[in-house]
Design an enzyme around this catalytic site. Structure first.
Site, PDB file in Angstrom:
ATOM      1  N   ASP A   1       0.810  -1.229   0.000  1.00 34.36           N
ATOM      2  CA  ASP A   1       0.000   0.000   0.000  1.00 34.36           C
ATOM      3  C   ASP A   1       0.842   1.276   0.000  1.00 34.36           C
ATOM      4  O   ASP A   1       0.434   2.300   0.548  1.00 34.36           O
ATOM      5  CB  ASP A   1      -0.963   0.020   1.208  1.00 34.36           C
ATOM      6  CG  ASP A   1      -1.905  -1.155   1.197  1.00 34.36           C
ATOM      7  OD1 ASP A   1      -2.277  -1.606   0.099  1.00 34.36           O
ATOM      8  OD2 ASP A   1      -2.281  -1.625   2.290  1.00 34.36           O
ATOM      9  N   GLU A   2       2.008   1.223  -0.635  1.00 30.84           N
ATOM     10  CA  GLU A   2       2.913   2.384  -0.615  1.00 30.84           C
ATOM     11  C   GLU A   2       2.491   3.453  -1.628  1.00 30.84           C
ATOM     12  O   GLU A   2       3.027   4.572  -1.609  1.00 30.84           O
ATOM     13  CB  GLU A   2       4.352   1.930  -0.946  1.00 30.84           C
ATOM     14  CG  GLU A   2       4.959   0.951   0.052  1.00 30.84           C
ATOM     15  CD  GLU A   2       4.678  -0.505  -0.318  1.00 30.84           C
ATOM     16  OE1 GLU A   2       3.835  -0.745  -1.212  1.00 30.84           O
ATOM     17  OE2 GLU A   2       5.306  -1.392   0.278  1.00 30.84           O
TER      18      GLU A   2
ATOM     19  N   LYS B   1       1.878   2.258  -5.105  1.00 28.98           N
ATOM     20  CA  LYS B   1       2.386   1.714  -6.369  1.00 28.98           C
ATOM     21  C   LYS B   1       1.448   2.046  -7.528  1.00 28.98           C
ATOM     22  O   LYS B   1       1.894   2.408  -8.613  1.00 28.98           O
ATOM     23  CB  LYS B   1       2.554   0.178  -6.255  1.00 28.98           C
ATOM     24  CG  LYS B   1       3.545  -0.233  -5.171  1.00 28.98           C
ATOM     25  CD  LYS B   1       3.618  -1.734  -4.990  1.00 28.98           C
ATOM     26  CE  LYS B   1       2.372  -2.361  -4.396  1.00 28.98           C
ATOM     27  NZ  LYS B   1       2.113  -2.050  -2.984  1.00 28.98           N
TER      28      LYS B   1
ATOM     29  N   GLY C   1      -4.613  -4.084  -3.869  1.00 25.93           N
ATOM     30  CA  GLY C   1      -5.566  -3.021  -4.176  1.00 25.93           C
ATOM     31  C   GLY C   1      -4.749  -1.798  -4.539  1.00 25.93           C
ATOM     32  O   GLY C   1      -4.119  -1.197  -3.673  1.00 25.93           O
ATOM     33  N   HIS C   2      -4.689  -1.492  -5.825  1.00 27.65           N
ATOM     34  CA  HIS C   2      -3.851  -0.391  -6.296  1.00 27.65           C
ATOM     35  C   HIS C   2      -4.749   0.764  -6.746  1.00 27.65           C
ATOM     36  O   HIS C   2      -5.530   0.620  -7.686  1.00 27.65           O
ATOM     37  CB  HIS C   2      -2.949  -0.867  -7.444  1.00 27.65           C
ATOM     38  CG  HIS C   2      -1.936  -1.894  -7.010  1.00 27.65           C
ATOM     39  ND1 HIS C   2      -0.976  -2.397  -7.841  1.00 27.65           N
ATOM     40  CD2 HIS C   2      -1.730  -2.492  -5.810  1.00 27.65           C
ATOM     41  CE1 HIS C   2      -0.228  -3.263  -7.168  1.00 27.65           C
ATOM     42  NE2 HIS C   2      -0.676  -3.345  -5.940  1.00 27.65           N
TER      43      HIS C   2
ATOM     44  N   GLN D   1       2.020  -5.950  -3.259  1.00 25.71           N
ATOM     45  CA  GLN D   1       2.518  -6.083  -1.883  1.00 25.71           C
ATOM     46  C   GLN D   1       3.851  -5.317  -1.733  1.00 25.71           C
ATOM     47  O   GLN D   1       4.002  -4.286  -2.346  1.00 25.71           O
ATOM     48  CB  GLN D   1       2.651  -7.558  -1.479  1.00 25.71           C
ATOM     49  CG  GLN D   1       1.316  -8.275  -1.301  1.00 25.71           C
ATOM     50  CD  GLN D   1       0.701  -8.766  -2.594  1.00 25.71           C
ATOM     51  OE1 GLN D   1       1.324  -9.433  -3.389  1.00 25.71           O
ATOM     52  NE2 GLN D   1      -0.564  -8.461  -2.823  1.00 25.71           N
TER      53      GLN D   1
ATOM     54  N   SER E   1       5.693  12.280  -3.959  1.00 22.60           N
ATOM     55  CA  SER E   1       4.262  12.399  -4.209  1.00 22.60           C
ATOM     56  C   SER E   1       3.636  13.224  -3.095  1.00 22.60           C
ATOM     57  O   SER E   1       3.864  12.973  -1.917  1.00 22.60           O
ATOM     58  CB  SER E   1       3.663  10.997  -4.266  1.00 22.60           C
ATOM     59  OG  SER E   1       2.272  11.073  -4.373  1.00 22.60           O
ATOM     60  N   THR E   2       2.839  14.224  -3.504  1.00 27.83           N
ATOM     61  CA  THR E   2       2.281  15.153  -2.515  1.00 27.83           C
ATOM     62  C   THR E   2       0.750  15.123  -2.496  1.00 27.83           C
ATOM     63  O   THR E   2       0.105  16.045  -2.016  1.00 27.83           O
ATOM     64  CB  THR E   2       2.764  16.593  -2.822  1.00 27.83           C
ATOM     65  OG1 THR E   2       2.382  16.899  -4.179  1.00 27.83           O
ATOM     66  CG2 THR E   2       4.263  16.717  -2.681  1.00 27.83           C
TER      67      THR E   2
END
Ligand code: GDP
Ligand code: IMO
Ligand code: MG
Length: 442
Positions: free
Chosen positions: A17-18, A20, A44-45, A228, A417-418
């Site tokens: 959940d970073e 991606k 879940g992307h 993952q 990423s902001t």
């Protein structure tokens, strides 16, 4: 042998959940093909642009971009019902899905009994459970490894499917009933449903390995999308609190059938803090009001299961592990904006385990549970950086935090990423993603 190194691999550098999905969607116009290489619909992307929002599970995050071919590789375990539902929901939202999606004939099929076994085992483990997504991922990879699994090539051939599925379904139904007191759906009904799924999926099925080799030989650029993260990798993660596949770049080679020699760069996606869903060690986890603030501001609730994600400070020991295991060329740092309102922000630089300072993740999860974080503290920036797209506009304290992360992890940050949307991104000039995105490389 193709040595053009036209593939970039994106992997999660923490416990999943970073962000991606955001990064893959953002950079996918610079590629001809986007391919998922492992996992299943446990992933879940999230892809967000304008006022649109997609939570992709099996379909690669290049699907919203015109002209990009999306490949579901042989390394995945695929629940045909979940894939068809995902195709239908994308089409209903106006995203075309047709010739732009290919499903590997070597991918493995998740049966309803795999999911039931997943759930039954978790219940039997009680408080010691893994906290899986209950989608049947582990049991399906188990069938693959013990060579009783069914592949997509089998699913689309009715006679072959019936002859392979009947004994496997019957065996698993017996295990479910005998050991867990769980009744499986009727074998005939399951076969009927899956035969229908096979018919619907047939137009998407291809020898994706051959297809990728053909495209790479013709000079195509390939983006490999991991699911993952390295700490959930079945070998290098916090076993047994992991998923059942190889989440690092090695997984891209086995899960797509491409050689390491085509990989030009590996980018690890990491949040500016850490989250984890499910059980297992998490040394920097926050149980206080600070953790609650990060969870709420970061909207840290599972894309797949809706579970609240566990939240903690950035862990450089974890990040360095990913760096080494994944051979990361750079990091894409996401969700910096979530830390906007803190007086101080922290980075865990080492652990203390039973009085010893440790800088490697222990193999045993019980020993890892005993790890206490050693922190370095930095002043917060206390200003909104939401949506910033220019490095020079970052507050000095935020720049100092980024520099400290680069120094403690030992890798450059190529993208910041902001916010969740495409334009809420800073690509740092002169770094690896900037080079791949530059029109000159095309
Ligand atoms: P993935 O599994 O790695 O693709 O990540 P998820 O989509 O499960 O979770 C990441 C969440 O963070 C999603 O809701 C994204 O929309 C959101 N997100 C991604 N990047 C950023 C960012 O820089 N800032 C904020 N606030 N949200 C982000
Ligand atoms: P993405 O791709 C976060 C976790 C589960 C559980 C463990 C095993 O969106 O980053 P499984 O169902 O795979 O057997 O569960 O792995 N997990 C994830 N956590 N993000 C994911 O995917 C995950 N996929 C699985 O919560 O702890
Ligand atoms: Mg996710």
């Amino acid at each position: 042998m193709n040595n053009s190194r036209n593939a970039v691999v994106i992997v999660g550098g923490q416990w999943g959940d970073e962000g991606k999905g955001k990064v893959v969607d953002l950079i996918s116009p610079a590629f001809d093909v986007v391919a998922r290489f492992q996992g299943g619909h446990n992933a879940g992307h999230t892809v967000k642009f304008e006022d649109r929002h997609f939570a992709l599970r099996l379909i690669p995050s290049g699907i919203c971009r015109k002209g990009v071919l999306n490949v579901i590789g042989n390394g995945l375990v695929v629940d045909p019902r979940a894939l068809l539902a995902e195709i239908a929901s994308l089409r209903a939202a106006g995203v075309p899905v047709g010739e732009n999606l290919k499903l590997s004939d070597r991918a493995h099929v998740i049966l309803p009994t795999h999911a039931l076994l997943d759930g039954a085992r978790e219940s039997a483990l009680g408080g010691a459970n893994i906290g899986t997504t209950s989608r049947g991922i582990g049991p399906a990879y188990e069938s693959k490894a013990n060579r009783s699994g069914i592949r997509v090539a089998d699913l689309v051939d009715p006679d072959r499917f019936v002859s392979l599925a009947r004994p496997l379904l019957s065996h698993q139904a017996a295990v479910l009933s005998h050991f867990y007191g769980v009744e499986a759906p009727s074998v005939d009904e399951t076969i009927e449903t899956y035969l229908e799924c096979g018919r619907d999926l047939a137009p998407f099925v291809a020898d994706t390995r051959a297809l990728l080799h053909e495209r790479l030989a013709a000079g195509a650029r390939l983006l490999c999308e991991g699911a993952q993260g390295v700490m959930l990798d079945v070998d290098h993660g916090t076993y047994p609190f992991v998923t059942s596949s190889s989440c690092g770049p090695g997984g891209a080679c086995t899960g797509l059938g491409i050689p390491p020699s085509v990989i030009g760069a590996v980018v690890g996606i990491m949040k500016a803090y850490t989250t984890r869903v499910g059980s297992g060690p998490f040394p920097t986890e926050l149980f206080d009001e600070t953790g609650e603030r990060i969870r709420n501001r970061g909207n840290e609730f599972g894309t797949v299961t809706g579970r609240p994600r566990r939240v903690g400070w950035f862990d450089a020991v974890v990040a360095r592990t990913s760096l080494k295991v994944g051979g990361l060329d750079a990091i894409a740092l996401t969700k910096m904006d979530v830390l906007d309102d803190h007086d101080e922000v922290r980075i865990c630089v080492a652990y203390e385990i039973n009085g010893r300072t440790v800088t490697e993740v222990p193999a045993r999860s019980d020993q890892y549970e005993a790890a206490r974080p050693v922190y370095r503290s930095f002043p917060g920036w206390k200003r909104s950086i939401v949506g910033l797209d220019d490095l020079s506009k970052l507050p000095e304290a935020a720049k100092a935090y980024v520099a400290a992360l680069e120094e403690t992890v030992g890798a450059p940050i190529t993208l910041l990423s902001t916010g969740p949307k495409r334009e809420e991104t800073i690509v740092r000039p002169g770094t690896v993603l900037d080079a791949w995105l530059s029109p000159a490389r095309r």
